[in-house]
Design an enzyme around this catalytic site. Sequence first.
Site, mmCIF file in Angstrom:
data_model
loop_
_atom_site.group_PDB
_atom_site.id
_atom_site.type_symbol
_atom_site.label_atom_id
_atom_site.label_comp_id
_atom_site.label_asym_id
_atom_site.label_seq_id
_atom_site.Cartn_x
_atom_site.Cartn_y
_atom_site.Cartn_z
ATOM 1 N N GLY A 231 0.192 -2.349 -4.778
ATOM 2 C CA GLY A 231 -0.414 -3.568 -5.296
ATOM 3 C C GLY A 231 -0.732 -4.534 -4.174
ATOM 4 C CB SER A 232 -1.458 -8.125 -4.260
ATOM 5 O OG SER A 232 -0.286 -8.736 -4.771
ATOM 6 C CD GLU A 251 1.231 3.607 0.476
ATOM 7 O OE1 GLU A 251 0.165 3.280 1.040
ATOM 8 O OE2 GLU A 251 2.100 4.302 1.021
ATOM 9 C CG LEU A 252 1.623 -3.675 0.447
ATOM 10 C CD1 LEU A 252 2.327 -4.695 1.329
ATOM 11 C CD2 LEU A 252 2.000 -3.873 -1.010
ATOM 12 C CB CYS A 285 -6.236 -0.871 -1.110
ATOM 13 S SG CYS A 285 -5.606 0.779 -1.375
ATOM 14 C CD GLU A 379 -7.159 -5.515 -0.938
ATOM 15 O OE1 GLU A 379 -7.215 -4.276 -0.969
ATOM 16 O OE2 GLU A 379 -6.154 -6.155 -1.307
#
Length: 479
Positions: A231-232, A251-252, A285, A379
């Site tokens: 996520g963020s 996992e960003l 992402c 992002e």
Amino acid sequence: MPSLQKAYPYFLGSKAVFANQDLKVTNKYTGEVATTVAMADADVIDKAIDAAEKSQAAMTAMRPYERQKVLDHCVKRFNERFEELAYALCIEAGKPIKDARGEVTRLIDTFRIAAEESVRIQGEVVNLEITERAKGYTGMYKHVPIGPCSFISPFNFPLNLAAHKVAPAIAAGCTFVLKPASRTPLGAIIMGEVLAETDLPEGAFSILPCSRDGADLFTTDDRFKLLSFTGSPDVGWDLKARAGKKPVILELGGNAACVIDEDADIDDAIERVVFGAYYQSGQSCISVQRILVHEAIYAEFKRKYTDKVSQLVHGDPLEESTFIGPMIAESEAERLENWINEAVESGATLLCGGKRKGAMLEATVLENAPHNAKINAEEAFGPVSIISSFNDYDEALARVNDSQFGLQAGVFTRDIYKAHKAWDVLDVGGVVIGDVPSWRVDNMPYGGVKESGLGREGIRYAIADMTEIRLMVLRNPNP
């Protein structure tokens, strides 16, 4: 045409529970409520963790071929329910139907790879006789399941990114509780329906949509032995700070860059960059966000790229011709529209797109956005890319690195030495040569550095995180 059920359960301790209809799942294109899903509260989450803890011994005792059988069953059933899964994804995520089918294909790949890896979890004999005092000693180790795992998955790939947690957990022998994104819970619930058909121990899994405010136990509860979050960055690093003693995999986000050197095939590069920047409306992402093009080919690239992007078809994600569908919510489209306007006000040139209607944002190309503009530094997570030129390859690599993120980068060059230099110099988790950073196959090590996260996914690498080394030392008293 497939259809959705009127209501979906959550899964508590491997069982479907139609507890309520509190979570309204909307059609992201029309905005209408498409179906409802049961939501869990803190008491239910506590029961799920208890069930995972109690069933861990039985899960550990499953033989590798038994775990493989579970995963093989999932592959079979996902194939049988292929169009249903794609339709649900199209409705709940607003993902164009071709992209939705692509994600179902990857879901199947991920479980298939996990089935293969489930019988390849090896140990090693360790040479301990490195000194006279170790004469007669032999060492060997094996990998054992780490224990109950907490999984939190995002809205943008609600099938495959959940699969990258669930499938290796089953392969490794770990029980788990999964929190799918509240905006896109259907794929995970259908996954639960399939898992409930298998011989997993009772209580081995729970899949619980819940509010973010009510999900604290997913992070803080010490009965969990690992937390894996996608996520963020803001949320991810906060979870890590509160996770206690358990390992955390993050996992960003990213603002991935792509370098197009002067020897690149321009038409090929444009074809791939359009895909990389606008596939599933840029909500990835590793979507191409920053594009650096050598000045010798910049004018041609700019003209052809802008023309190609301006011709992308926007509309109903159920239509086969649609390439750009809605963003996940109107608020997200409005945010990105504001970032575009801010960049233009700060000196960027709008080459195409930029208009918004509800959750639909046109595919947008900006030129020379200021380095500190949000559209460049943060992002974007939507259908926007920024182009600029460079005249020195080393300078281009330095500009790629001048980011708080470091997930993946793409480099179009035919020079093997430049390719290796990019691999050596770029501070990212993965360097893709001759293609976009958006490319991923599901057995490769995938993850980032800096604000982009910790750890690596990809089945074999996730299994390593979900297992622990257990050593045995054997002494021969008469060597």
